[in-house]
Design a protein around this motif. Sequence first.
Motif, short mmCIF file in Angstrom:
data_model
loop_
_atom_site.label_atom_id
_atom_site.label_comp_id
_atom_site.label_asym_id
_atom_site.label_seq_id
_atom_site.Cartn_x
_atom_site.Cartn_y
_atom_site.Cartn_z
N MET A 1 -76.63 -51.93 8.29
CA MET A 1 -77.02 -52.53 9.56
C MET A 1 -78.44 -52.17 9.90
SD MET A 1 -75.47 -51.55 13.26
CE MET A 1 -76.51 -51.76 14.67
N GLU A 2 -79.21 -53.12 10.30
CA GLU A 2 -80.59 -52.87 10.66
C GLU A 2 -80.70 -52.76 12.15
OE1 GLU A 2 -83.05 -55.81 9.03
OE2 GLU A 2 -82.57 -55.37 6.98
N LEU B 1 -72.87 -46.64 10.59
CA LEU B 1 -72.10 -46.75 11.82
C LEU B 1 -70.96 -45.77 11.90
CD1 LEU B 1 -72.01 -50.55 12.07
CD2 LEU B 1 -73.13 -49.01 13.59
N LYS B 2 -70.92 -44.97 12.98
CA LYS B 2 -69.79 -44.10 13.25
C LYS B 2 -69.38 -44.29 14.70
CE LYS B 2 -70.57 -40.29 10.11
NZ LYS B 2 -70.75 -38.90 9.94
N GLU C 1 -67.35 -55.02 18.95
CA GLU C 1 -68.22 -55.96 18.25
C GLU C 1 -68.22 -55.74 16.73
OE1 GLU C 1 -71.94 -56.99 20.92
OE2 GLU C 1 -71.67 -54.82 20.86
N LEU C 2 -67.68 -54.62 16.28
CA LEU C 2 -67.66 -54.33 14.85
C LEU C 2 -66.57 -55.11 14.14
CD1 LEU C 2 -67.97 -50.43 14.98
CD2 LEU C 2 -69.81 -52.08 14.62
N SER D 1 -63.31 -54.17 9.04
CA SER D 1 -63.63 -53.37 7.86
C SER D 1 -64.64 -52.27 8.20
CB SER D 1 -64.20 -54.27 6.76
OG SER D 1 -65.37 -54.96 7.21
N GLN D 2 -65.57 -52.56 9.13
CA GLN D 2 -66.54 -51.55 9.55
C GLN D 2 -65.85 -50.41 10.30
OE1 GLN D 2 -69.18 -54.44 11.65
NE2 GLN D 2 -70.83 -53.51 10.46
N LYS D 3 -64.92 -50.77 11.18
CA LYS D 3 -64.19 -49.75 11.93
C LYS D 3 -63.41 -48.83 10.99
CE LYS D 3 -63.54 -52.82 15.90
NZ LYS D 3 -62.56 -53.55 16.72
N GLU D 4 -62.75 -49.42 10.00
CA GLU D 4 -61.97 -48.62 9.06
C GLU D 4 -62.87 -47.71 8.23
OE1 GLU D 4 -59.88 -51.74 7.04
OE2 GLU D 4 -58.11 -51.56 8.33
#
Length: 349
Positions: A1-2, A49-50, A200-201, A204-207
Amino acid sequence: METPPINAVEEKNTSQLQQQWGNNPKKTLDSTAQIRQQPQDPPTEVLELKRSPDSASPSLESPQGTEKLPAGFESDSDKSHGSDSDTPEPLQASDLWYCPDGSFVKKIIARGHGLDKPKLGSRCRVLAFGFPFGSGLPEGWGELTIGLGRWREETWGELTEKCLESMCQGEEAELRVPGHSGPPVRLTLASFTKGQDSWELEDSQKEALARQERARGTELFRAGNPEGAARCYGRALRLLLTLPPPGSPERTALHANLAACQLLLGQPDLAAQSCDRVLEREPGHLKALYRRGVAQAALGNLEKATADLKKVLAVDPKNRAAQEELGKVIFQGKKQDAGLAQGLRKMFG
């Protein structure tokens, strides 16, 4: 992510800086020079991202209807930070923001502008003073990324992140923590980049973020830091709880691990609740049954503790930890029965 480059910090005049940080012209000029020399696009750590306990991160809203200021806060007699011609308005109840979990109170010194606040992934340009020794957080100008970095793992890092998430650009505030006897921590949020809300994530990003938090939590637990581990597990659970049904199977392991931390932290009631979450999804989970048995014993619920421990031994008769804990529960039960019998003899004898 930029992420977009950090907004340029708005330059303050010398008199304002003297009012906020003391009448020290040299220090003020040095700080101003640092701001001017700050590159428009400073080096950025890779944005992995965390995020973070139960639902998404707590909604940061100001409490309504506060009539009294807590002890230790100044009201109409607030001291001026500047000259007589620039006397600030008296502190009002609206100048205080109470963290929803009760962990701190924010006293607003200077209001920011705009409505946007830092979110997950926002890179914040911060001026900080007053952190206690050993907090692991830098003093002076620094850059902190919401949801990223090990700076968030200790108590003061977690509190600072929560405070920043409640601030607007340009806001200055004091962070008051119950039980902290030192001077309040002072934060200025000079600028921040645009971030994201957890909703908004992509799933797959959340996991992926939850797995990273779980891995870090396990590292901290093995290093003897159950408090830091519990924070990581809680942040992972907050991410996964926003997934559509049936949710991620990771939640079971996270609740079980969180229960282990809560037992070590002397929170048997919370540990029992965490185990309940595991057993709702997986009734035969042996670790959750054992940990709930230990928690129930600590709470004095000996019959419930006995039932859980016997379920563990029915599946795993050689489980030494369950055998020892059941022995303690039985002994404690006999001791209670003896005390009750003695009381009855005195009453009716």
